[in-house]
Design a protein around this motif. Structure first.
Motif, PDB file in Angstrom:
ATOM      1  N   UNK A  86       1.090  -1.262   0.314  1.00 20.31           N
ATOM      2  CA  UNK A  86       0.596  -0.039   0.222  1.00 20.31           C
ATOM      3  C   UNK A  86       0.958   1.319   0.172  1.00 20.31           C
ATOM      4  N   UNK A  87       0.436   2.237  -0.913  1.00 18.54           N
ATOM      5  CA  UNK A  87       1.230   3.864  -0.859  1.00 18.54           C
ATOM      6  C   UNK A  87       0.638   4.503  -0.077  1.00 18.54           C
ATOM      7  N   UNK A  88      -0.466   4.232   0.498  1.00 26.90           N
ATOM      8  CA  UNK A  88      -1.629   5.602   1.332  1.00 26.90           C
ATOM      9  C   UNK A  88      -2.869   4.642   2.109  1.00 26.90           C
ATOM     10  N   UNK A  89      -2.714   4.902   2.988  1.00 30.40           N
ATOM     11  CA  UNK A  89      -4.056   4.875   3.656  1.00 30.40           C
ATOM     12  C   UNK A  89      -4.522   5.613   4.027  1.00 30.40           C
ATOM     13  N   UNK A  90      -6.431   4.985   4.311  1.00 33.33           N
ATOM     14  CA  UNK A  90      -7.891   5.628   4.693  1.00 33.33           C
ATOM     15  C   UNK A  90      -7.967   5.243   6.049  1.00 33.33           C
ATOM     16  N   UNK A  91      -8.536   6.867   6.236  1.00 29.78           N
ATOM     17  CA  UNK A  91      -9.313   5.576   7.576  1.00 29.78           C
ATOM     18  C   UNK A  91     -10.508   7.079   7.843  1.00 29.78           C
ATOM     19  N   UNK A  92     -11.692   6.048   7.428  1.00 30.88           N
ATOM     20  CA  UNK A  92     -12.866   6.919   7.756  1.00 30.88           C
ATOM     21  C   UNK A  92     -13.982   5.300   8.648  1.00 30.88           C
ATOM     22  N   UNK A  93     -15.060   6.776   9.050  1.00 31.70           N
ATOM     23  CA  UNK A  93     -16.165   6.210   9.147  1.00 31.70           C
ATOM     24  C   UNK A  93     -17.602   6.987   9.312  1.00 31.70           C
ATOM     25  N   UNK A  94     -18.454   6.518   9.035  1.00 32.20           N
ATOM     26  CA  UNK A  94     -19.833   7.179   8.732  1.00 32.20           C
ATOM     27  C   UNK A  94     -21.185   6.708   9.345  1.00 32.20           C
ATOM     28  N   UNK A  95     -21.924   6.852   9.133  1.00 32.15           N
ATOM     29  CA  UNK A  95     -23.958   7.028   9.818  1.00 32.15           C
ATOM     30  C   UNK A  95     -23.782   6.588  10.985  1.00 32.15           C
TER      31      UNK A  95
END
Length: 262
Positions: A154-163
């Motif tokens: 992986x080159x870049x991570x994302x960390x999101x939550x929703x709802x």
């Protein structure tokens, strides 16, 4: 610092209670096992990670969440409560321990081209972000991977939550294992503001709206930015290894053991 012997079980026997000098309960198991520990005279260390009902309690306000935490402590009566973030530890007067990174990870040199953007965790937590990330990566010729088999690719991570999977307890009291692993892999993170993000302080960009995602991706596209991120992660990663966190955990347990033996 000496070693501590341990028995790991979810169904402790009378022999286990007679043998133990400290009982460590993780998450919601403490509600079931704390009365047994008190009856046996064994001091409790409660690792309060994810103790609240999810997703039902994710939408609690700060005040309501803190009241819930303190009510749980009053019921469990631990000698020590361990918070998954500094914010959580401060809310309950406990001790903080970060979540360790996965074993075997080491910061890797940045690749010349940004190619793989990845999310590690339950895909349901992403909500609307799943489509937003997929479409933006597709438009840029990038691969968006969910739970890649090898995060070293992986080159870049994302960390999101929703709802219903987002809210005050999630933002302030989740341990940030995704962030720990990103640091250990030597990679920057794009994600929402959270206690774990500000406390662990990885190379990162905060994004709260899908409209801001393109700018964040632009910021991490250049090789120089990602190479600089590796240097930062090299300094941070040693404090998040399994051995380092285990050493700190053992120290806390021994302090409780010594204090309660007096």
């Amino acid at each position: 610092m000496g070693w501590m012997r341990a028995r790991v079980t979810s169904t402790p026997t009378p022999d286990d209670w007679g043998w133990a000098t400290v009982a460590v309960f993780v998450k919601r198991a403490a509600f079931r096992l704390a009365p047994l520990a008190r009856a046996a005279g064994v001091p409790i260390v409660w690792d309060a990670l994810d103790f609240w009902s999810q997703p039902q309690d994710n939408g609690l306000t700060e005040r309501a969440a803190v009241q819930l935490l303190r009510a749980a402590i009053a019921e469990i009566r631990p000698a020590l409560t361990i918070g998954a973030t500094e914010a959580m530890a401060e809310a309950c007067g406990g001790a903080y321990l970060p979540h360790h990174s996965w074993a075997g990870l080491q910061p890797q040199p940045a690749r010349q081209q940004l190619s793989v953007v990845a999310y590690e965790g339950n895909p349901a937590y992403l909500g609307r972000w799943a489509d937003v990330l997929s479409l933006e990566c597709l438009a840029r010729g990038l691969t968006f991977a969910v739970n890649p088999s090898d995060i070293r690719t992986v080159d870049l991570f994302v960390a999101f939550r929703d709802g219903r999977w987002d809210g005050y307890p999630c933002r302030e009291w989740k341990s940030g294992v995704k962030i720990s692993n990103a640091i250990a892999a030597g990679r920057p993170v794009i994600g929402q503001a959270s206690a774990a993000m500000r406390e662990l302080s990885p190379p990162h960009t905060i994004v709260e709206s899908p409209l801001d995602l393109p700018v964040a991706l632009d910021a991490w596209t250049p090789y120089a930015a990602r190479a600089a991120a590796v240097d930062v992660c090299m300094r941070l990663a040693p404090t998040l290894t399994l051995s380092d966190v285990a050493h700190r955990y053992r120290s806390l347990l021994q302090q409780v053991e010594a204090t309660c033996a007096v």
